[in-house]
Write an enzyme that holds these catalytic residues in place. Structure first.
Site, PDB file in Angstrom:
ATOM      1  N   GLU A   1       0.833  -1.216   0.000  1.00 28.17           N
ATOM      2  CA  GLU A   1       0.000   0.000   0.000  1.00 28.17           C
ATOM      3  C   GLU A   1       0.861   1.257   0.000  1.00 28.17           C
ATOM      4  OE1 GLU A   1      -3.138   0.133  -0.528  1.00 28.17           O
ATOM      5  OE2 GLU A   1      -3.896  -1.856  -0.011  1.00 28.17           O
TER       6      GLU A   1
ATOM      7  N   ARG B   1       0.734   3.787  -3.238  1.00 30.30           N
ATOM      8  CA  ARG B   1       0.121   5.107  -3.017  1.00 30.30           C
ATOM      9  C   ARG B   1       1.162   6.191  -2.794  1.00 30.30           C
ATOM     10  NH1 ARG B   1      -5.717   3.890  -0.209  1.00 30.30           N
ATOM     11  NH2 ARG B   1      -5.628   1.636  -0.422  1.00 30.30           N
TER      12      ARG B   1
ATOM     13  N   ASP C   1      -4.441  -9.877  -8.611  1.00 29.88           N
ATOM     14  CA  ASP C   1      -4.645  -8.867  -9.672  1.00 29.88           C
ATOM     15  C   ASP C   1      -3.433  -8.105 -10.229  1.00 29.88           C
ATOM     16  OD1 ASP C   1      -4.543  -7.513  -7.195  1.00 29.88           O
ATOM     17  OD2 ASP C   1      -6.512  -6.612  -7.343  1.00 29.88           O
TER      18      ASP C   1
ATOM     19  N   GLU D   1     -12.031   0.165 -10.594  1.00 33.48           N
ATOM     20  CA  GLU D   1     -11.655  -0.789 -11.657  1.00 33.48           C
ATOM     21  C   GLU D   1     -12.569  -0.801 -12.875  1.00 33.48           C
ATOM     22  OE1 GLU D   1     -11.830  -1.557  -8.379  1.00 33.48           O
ATOM     23  OE2 GLU D   1      -9.684  -1.668  -7.946  1.00 33.48           O
TER      24      GLU D   1
HETATM   25  C1  DMJ Z   1      -6.271   0.471  -5.101  1.00 34.90           C
HETATM   26  O1  DMJ Z   1      -5.487   0.715  -4.001  1.00 34.90           O
HETATM   27  C2  DMJ Z   1      -5.476  -0.170  -6.205  1.00 34.90           C
HETATM   28  O2  DMJ Z   1      -6.167  -0.059  -7.419  1.00 34.90           O
HETATM   29  C3  DMJ Z   1      -5.165  -1.620  -5.936  1.00 34.90           C
HETATM   30  O3  DMJ Z   1      -4.532  -2.228  -7.038  1.00 34.90           O
HETATM   31  C4  DMJ Z   1      -6.435  -2.372  -5.656  1.00 34.90           C
HETATM   32  N1  DMJ Z   1      -7.280  -1.732  -4.672  1.00 34.90           N
HETATM   33  C5  DMJ Z   1      -7.479  -0.312  -4.696  1.00 34.90           C
HETATM   34  C6  DMJ Z   1      -8.705   0.173  -5.436  1.00 34.90           C
HETATM   35  O4  DMJ Z   1      -9.774  -0.642  -5.481  1.00 34.90           O
END
Ligand code: DMJ
Length: 453
Positions: free
Chosen positions: A80, A84, A213, A347
């Site tokens: 995270e 971010r 993912d 998404e």
């Molecule tokens: C975000 O922090 C990023 O897109 C991550 O890859 C998946 N989750 C959240 C948004 O849904």
């Protein structure tokens, strides 16, 4: 205007804290960031820049200069904080050229390095950035690290080496590839869990949604960001897509294409909101697929976009649930109460944006606009934007969190969906998994640099 509403309220009620609680009008802190502060500011920097919100970008920059502090005793999520904070700082640097962002990104990157001190070099999920002690999530299969976490460091770490001149960052992520390539993969698929001590897979769960993912996303984007020189990343991506098509992609009886989850060989016919990013990924990767497969990858992207749009359209609020199922007589509908929430995730809109840019089919803008109307109607409150607990209900029950990714991703992808293609063009930029644009490292530029020397 949406960005302004989200930003102004964050500024009014939660300035300097990680996120905003738009109903109770106060700060919200997630333990993902330990006590690092200012997640919304760092996540929003590039969106403010791209939307030409100059005053706001200036105040955000000043906050970073004066207050963004990584010398804290904090246990953080490596993934995270990387996507971010490191991603946000890198993009802000590349867009604005302000040195403070480069400096802070490298400083934070250095703080993350002890996470790689494991027998295999597969990093820990959690790290205390003061002591350098790492560990994994207690719930993750027998002490495993998570594919989508350790597999989503590559783009940022390549740029950290590029900007700092220190090869260590790139070495760490290239080693992750080496470990993965040594392992046998069940049916060519990558399980979500890998033990960083033994170097062996944990439970054989495979997902293109949560826990898996962005690992796949980063294989493709590593190749694109390298100006298509990273042949290893390319091969890993297209091989993985082949296995995903064979074992996970299915069609419902009414013809909706979906991506199921795989649990030790058995399929769970469920697709997460998170999985919907894959429509955009397939379409973005179409160009590099074998020539006879290009059209097929675009088509796959279009089919996933349609399924995800259906998951929105079949709710009362026209916003998609966290997960939807294709079993027990339902299609693209959430059946469990704890899967009916929408937390401002990007998404589906992300996939619309890629499909729009790559096909110019106007339906993607229409679908994006439907999402805007639904967000305005159900998520916008006086104090900002809030997630919803049950999108099938006619009355909003707000979760009272304005996620930082709403500003970095959802609103940025919407803005790009309605902008010209030459705003952050795909030839020059790739988006990290938090929608932070990172420049393609063009071969020609490197040659020019070499010649200058
Ligand atoms: C975000 O922090 C990023 O897109 C991550 O890859 C998946 N989750 C959240 C948004 O849904």
């Amino acid at each position: 205007q949406m960005m302004k509403h989200a930003w102004d309220n964050y500024k009014r009620y939660a300035w300097g804290l990680n996120e905003l609680k738009p109903i109770s009008k106060q700060g919200h802190s997630s333990n993902l960031f330990g006590n690092i502060q200012g997640a919304t500011i760092v996540d929003a920097l590039d969106t403010l820049y791209v939307m030409e919100m100059k005053e706001e970008f200036k105040e955000a920059t000043e906050w970073v200069e004066k207050n963004l502090d990584f010398n804290v005793n904090a246990e953080i999520s490596v993934f995270e904080v990387n996507i971010r904070f490191v991603g946000g700082l890198l993009s802000a640097y590349y867009l604005s050229g302000e040195e403070v962002f480069r400096k802070k990104a490298v400083e934070l990157g250095e703080k993350l390095l002890p996470a790689f001190n494991t027998p295999t070099g597969i990093p820990w999920a959690l790290l205390n950035i003061k002591s350098g002690i790492g560990r994994n999530w207690p719930w993750a299969s027998g002490g495993s690290s998570i594919l989508a976490e350790f597999g989503t460091l590559h783009l940022e770490f390549i740029h950290l080496s590029h900007l700092s001149g220190n090869p260590v960052f790139a070495e760490k992520v290239m080693n992750i590839r080496k470990v993965l390539n040594r392992l046998d993969k069940p049916e060519g698929l990558y399980p979500n869990y890998l033990n960083p001590s033994s170097g062996q897979w944990g439970q054989h769960h495979v997902s293109i949604g949560g826990l898996g993912d962005s690992f796949y996303e980063y294989l493709l984007k590593a190749w694109l960001m390298s100006d298509k020189t990273d042949e290893e990343g390319k091969k890993m991506y297209y091989d993985a897509v082949q296995a995903i098509e064979t074992h996970l992609i299915r069609k419902s009886s009414s013809g909706l294409t979906y991506i199921a989850e795989w649990k030790g060989g058995l399929l769970e016919h469920k697709m997460g909101h998170l999985t919907c990013f894959a429509g955009g990924m397939f379409a973005l990767g179409a160009d590099g697929a074998p020539p006879d497969k290009t059209g097929h990858h675009i088509e796959l992207g279009a089919e996933i976009a349609r399924t995800c749009h259906e998951s929105y359209d079949r709710t009362s609020m026209k916003l998609g649930p966290e997960a939807f199922r294709f079993d027990g007589g339902v299609e693209a509908i959430a059946t469990r109460q704890n899967e009916k929430y929408y937390i401002l995730r990007p998404e589906v809109i992300e996939t619309y944006m890629y499909m729009w840019r790559l096909t110019h089919d106007p339906k993607y803008r229409q679908w994006g606009w439907e999402a805007v109307e639904a967000l305005e109607k159900h998520c916008r409150v006086d104090g900002g934007y809030s997630g919803i607990r049950d999108v099938y209900n006619n009355h909003e029950s707000h979760d009272d969190v304005q996620q930082s990714f709403f500003l970095s991703e959802t609103l940025k992808y919407l803005y790009l969906l309605f902008s010209e293609d030459d705003l952050l063009p795909f030839e020059h930029w790739v988006f990290n998994t938090e929608a932070h644009p990172l420049p393609v490292l063009h071969k020609d530029d490197e040659n020019k640099e070499e010649n200058k020397k």
